[in-house]
Write a protein that holds these residues in place. Structure first.
Motif, PDB file in Angstrom:
ATOM      1  N   LEU A 291     -34.214  36.014 -27.959  1.00 42.85           N
ATOM      2  CA  LEU A 291     -33.166  35.006 -28.034  1.00 42.85           C
ATOM      3  C   LEU A 291     -33.518  33.747 -27.241  1.00 42.85           C
ATOM      4  CD1 LEU A 291     -29.859  37.081 -27.883  1.00 42.85           C
ATOM      5  CD2 LEU A 291     -30.918  35.966 -29.843  1.00 42.85           C
ATOM      6  N   GLY A 292     -34.278  33.909 -26.170  1.00 40.49           N
ATOM      7  CA  GLY A 292     -34.707  32.737 -25.407  1.00 40.49           C
ATOM      8  C   GLY A 292     -35.559  31.814 -26.254  1.00 40.49           C
ATOM      9  N   ALA A 293     -36.467  32.397 -27.035  1.00 36.22           N
ATOM     10  CA  ALA A 293     -37.316  31.586 -27.909  1.00 36.22           C
ATOM     11  C   ALA A 293     -36.497  30.939 -29.018  1.00 36.22           C
ATOM     12  CB  ALA A 293     -38.425  32.458 -28.504  1.00 36.22           C
ATOM     13  N   VAL A 294     -35.532  31.692 -29.569  1.00 40.81           N
ATOM     14  CA  VAL A 294     -34.675  31.130 -30.623  1.00 40.81           C
ATOM     15  C   VAL A 294     -33.871  29.956 -30.071  1.00 40.81           C
ATOM     16  CG1 VAL A 294     -32.739  31.610 -32.170  1.00 40.81           C
ATOM     17  CG2 VAL A 294     -34.540  33.310 -31.883  1.00 40.81           C
ATOM     18  N   SER A 295     -33.315  30.112 -28.874  1.00 39.64           N
ATOM     19  CA  SER A 295     -32.533  29.023 -28.259  1.00 39.64           C
ATOM     20  C   SER A 295     -33.411  27.802 -28.004  1.00 39.64           C
ATOM     21  CB  SER A 295     -31.911  29.510 -26.946  1.00 39.64           C
ATOM     22  OG  SER A 295     -31.039  30.584 -27.177  1.00 39.64           O
ATOM     23  N   TRP A 296     -34.630  28.033 -27.544  1.00 37.85           N
ATOM     24  CA  TRP A 296     -35.542  26.914 -27.304  1.00 37.85           C
ATOM     25  C   TRP A 296     -35.831  26.175 -28.605  1.00 37.85           C
ATOM     26  CZ3 TRP A 296     -40.461  26.022 -29.302  1.00 37.85           C
ATOM     27  CH2 TRP A 296     -41.177  24.970 -28.724  1.00 37.85           C
ATOM     28  N   ALA A 297     -36.075  26.922 -29.682  1.00 40.09           N
ATOM     29  CA  ALA A 297     -36.352  26.289 -30.974  1.00 40.09           C
ATOM     30  C   ALA A 297     -35.148  25.485 -31.453  1.00 40.09           C
ATOM     31  CB  ALA A 297     -36.729  27.354 -32.002  1.00 40.09           C
ATOM     32  N   MET A 298     -33.939  26.016 -31.257  1.00 39.70           N
ATOM     33  CA  MET A 298     -32.735  25.296 -31.684  1.00 39.70           C
ATOM     34  C   MET A 298     -32.522  24.031 -30.844  1.00 39.70           C
ATOM     35  SD  MET A 298     -31.379  26.647 -34.327  1.00 39.70           S
ATOM     36  CE  MET A 298     -33.067  26.966 -34.871  1.00 39.70           C
ATOM     37  N   ARG A 299     -32.853  24.100 -29.555  1.00 44.04           N
ATOM     38  CA  ARG A 299     -32.724  22.901 -28.721  1.00 44.04           C
ATOM     39  C   ARG A 299     -33.701  21.821 -29.171  1.00 44.04           C
ATOM     40  NH1 ARG A 299     -32.272  26.716 -24.482  1.00 44.04           N
ATOM     41  NH2 ARG A 299     -34.472  26.424 -23.929  1.00 44.04           N
ATOM     42  N   ARG A 300     -34.894  22.231 -29.580  1.00 43.94           N
ATOM     43  CA  ARG A 300     -35.856  21.247 -30.072  1.00 43.94           C
ATOM     44  C   ARG A 300     -35.415  20.676 -31.420  1.00 43.94           C
ATOM     45  NH1 ARG A 300     -40.955  21.305 -27.702  1.00 43.94           N
ATOM     46  NH2 ARG A 300     -41.244  19.436 -29.010  1.00 43.94           N
ATOM     47  N   LEU A 301     -34.860  21.528 -32.265  1.00 46.94           N
ATOM     48  CA  LEU A 301     -34.422  21.085 -33.588  1.00 46.94           C
ATOM     49  C   LEU A 301     -33.165  20.224 -33.502  1.00 46.94           C
ATOM     50  CD1 LEU A 301     -34.730  21.279 -36.697  1.00 46.94           C
ATOM     51  CD2 LEU A 301     -33.273  23.315 -36.601  1.00 46.94           C
ATOM     52  N   LEU A 302     -32.244  20.603 -32.606  1.00 43.72           N
ATOM     53  CA  LEU A 302     -30.963  19.896 -32.485  1.00 43.72           C
ATOM     54  C   LEU A 302     -30.755  19.485 -31.029  1.00 43.72           C
ATOM     55  CD1 LEU A 302     -28.812  22.321 -34.664  1.00 43.72           C
ATOM     56  CD2 LEU A 302     -29.503  20.013 -35.311  1.00 43.72           C
TER      57      LEU A 302
END
Length: 548
Positions: A291-302
């Motif tokens: 989930l940490g990686a998913v959150s990081w990807a979402m922060r970069r995307l949005l």
């Protein structure tokens, strides 16, 4: 096909009734549970699972979770954990409904109708609505089984299923479109289950259709949050990305998965349900540690961006210059007043045209008023920590007082006047022509008074302040005159007045309260000018000869 369409429609309506019934009965508690699920990922996962099993809608859970994440109450990682639990929850609901308990449908429908008829409290009516919805869902599943039985003989349907079976990716796309149209992946999985039970859908195709239903079920929350901020959209888009990853991982192995599940599932319908549960459990097992990686990807995307419509004049650098800071606070407070004026005008227009769409965004406008009001108070509280002279401190208190009154007015419009307008439209009520004219006159005077108050905040003019207080007296006379006229129309037996009596008087009362808040801006100015009495009570002369 007509029977099938009707059964699916009944299933969707039953799901909707369960969702709205549970929301009305336990909505506040569910929101508190979801908001509290921030300690660890497993707890968040469990809360998402429980909430979705109660609501029978992962979409509803997604929207609640997105709203909390958008407000900053929960982190993106915890929100994604809740969504993983929600996905498992909706698959477990499918497992429960797959049991052959259609005989409970008449009992639950009867119990729901009786409970709803004799219940008075809103929570009890919500529970009755949910019970009735469950009964309709069980009945619809029975009808689905009956309507899909003749499909075994349909050559057209067989050819269609064969073409989808030959191209699994196309099957996923077709199955993904259906939940988008119906806003329910649960209904589509149950439909696939019925088709599998009738022998129309094979094991591998059933798994592909389940993958598509899961993927399509994540799209409605994305659409619903398109106008929200990046924090909220990270939840729904992240959930869609997780489901897409699941499709990409599982689809190439659909045949192998079908063979493996065939050893456990006794019936084709059970295989579809087991595939639904297995897919979401697999995704949860893979994604919870990531989930940490998913959150990081979402922060970069949005990435976070400044909120449009947020405070635009509260410059923190100006706090060292009280004159500039106070000017900025005044400009921001004027924005609050403009928003409140728009709310009043939209409410009046909806009342006039009998169109709730005209005031559909009043709740969002009130939220914006609340946010700006809090920002102004916080900004001026920081300013008050600096060295202010007496005039500056007085001006700061004046601005805060006016902002507080505007926030109260917004609450009255959103919680009272808006509900009265909706009640009038829902019950198809019509004011008498004189009554409607009187209400519109009070609205017009109220809006004009609010604009005067805006001018007073800027100018501090004592003449305008006196005019505003006099206008408050005029409102009191207008309200009394309209109420008296309304009672006269009641005595004359006018049908419109009889039907709208409570609405008419409640609207007048709320507008009178709003004008009391508006006039509050004038009192400090008139008191400073020495033209404001402490009380409206007349001085009573003392009897002669009585000791003073």
């Amino acid at each position: 096909m007509i029977d099938l369409i009707g059964a699916v429609a009944l299933l969707l309506w039953g799901i909707r009734m369960v969702k709205t019934g549970v929301s009305r009965a336990f909505g506040a508690r569910l929101r508190r549970w979801i908001a509290a699920a921030t300690r660890n990922r497993l707890m968040a996962f469990g809360v998402g699972l429980a909430a979705t099993m109660a609501l029978q809608s992962s979409t509803a859970t997604a929207l609640m979770t997105a709203s909390f994440a958008g407000s900053g109450f929960i982190s993106s990682a915890m929100a994604q954990a809740i969504m993983l639990g929600a996905n498992v929850g909706t698959s477990l609901v499918t497992r429960i409904l797959a049991f052959d308990i259609h005989w409970l449908a008449p009992l639950m429908i009867a119990a729901g109708v009786v409970m709803f008829t004799f219940s008075e409290a809103r929570p009890h009516k919500g529970i009755a609505r949910a019970v009735l919805g469950l009964g309709l869902m069980l009945l619809s599943l029975h009808l689905l089984g009956q309507s899909t039985e003749p499909m075994r003989q349909s050559e057209v349907l067989r050819a269609l299923m064969a073409s989808l079976d030959a191209v699994p990716a196309l099957a996923v796309v077709v199955a993904a479109v259906l939940p988008i149209a119906s806003s329910s992946s649960l209904a589509i999985v149950l439909l696939v289950m019925s088709l599998a039970a009738s022998g129309t859908v094979g094991p591998a195709l059933g798994i592909a259709l389940v993958l598509g239903a899961n993927l399509g079920g994540a799209v409605p929350p994305v659409i619903a949050t398109m106008g929200d901020g990046p924090l909220a959209r990270r939840v729904t888009i992240g959930n869609l990305a997780v489901r897409l990853i699941g499709c990409v991982i599982v689809l190439p192995f659909a045949d192998q998965a079908a063979s493996a599940l065939s050893g456990f599932a006794l019936e084709p319908a059970q295989l579809v349900v087991d595939a639904h549960i297995g897919l979401n459990l697999l995704l949860a097992a893979i994604m919870l540690p990531l989930l940490g990686a998913v959150s990081w990807a979402m922060r970069r995307l949005l990435p976070e961006v400044p909120i449009q419509g947020g405070p635009g004049h509260l410059d923190q650098a100006s706090l060292s210059n009280p004159a500039m800071a106070l000017a900025g606070a005044v400009r921001e407070t004027l924005r609050i007043g403009d928003n409140v004026t728009d709310m009043l005008q939209k409410n009046l227009e909806a009342l006039r045209r009998n169109d709730t769409k005209l005031c559909a965004d009043i709740a969002a406008m009130d939220d914006e008023v609340d946010r700006l009001h809090e920002q102004v108070k916080l900004y001026l509280s920081n300013l008050n920590r600096t060295d202010l002279d007496e005039d500056e401190a007085h001006r700061s208190a004046e601005i805060v007082s006016y902002a507080i009154n505007l926030e109260h007015i917004g609450d009255i419009i959103e919680k009272n006047l808006h509900d009265l307008v909706v009640k009038k439209i829902r019950n198809q009520l019509t004011f008498s022509a004189p009554g409607a004219a009187e209400i519109e006159e009070v609205y017009a005077v109220t809006i004009a008074n609010l604009r005067i108050a805006q001018s007073i905040l800027v100018s501090g003019d004592a003449k305008l302040a006196r005019r505003l207080v006099e206008a408050k007296v005029d409102i009191r006379y207008l309200e009394k005159r309209s109420a008296d006229n309304h009672l006269n129309r009641l005595r004359d037996g006018q049908i419109e007045s009889l039907q709208t009596s409570a609405l008419h008087l409640d609207i007048l009362r709320d507008l009178k309260r709003i004008n009391a808040h508006i006039a509050a801006i004038a009192y400090p100015i008139l008191k400073e000018a020495g033209v404001l009495s402490e009380s409206r009570l007349l001085e009573i002369a003392k009897p002669a000869g009585r000791a003073s």
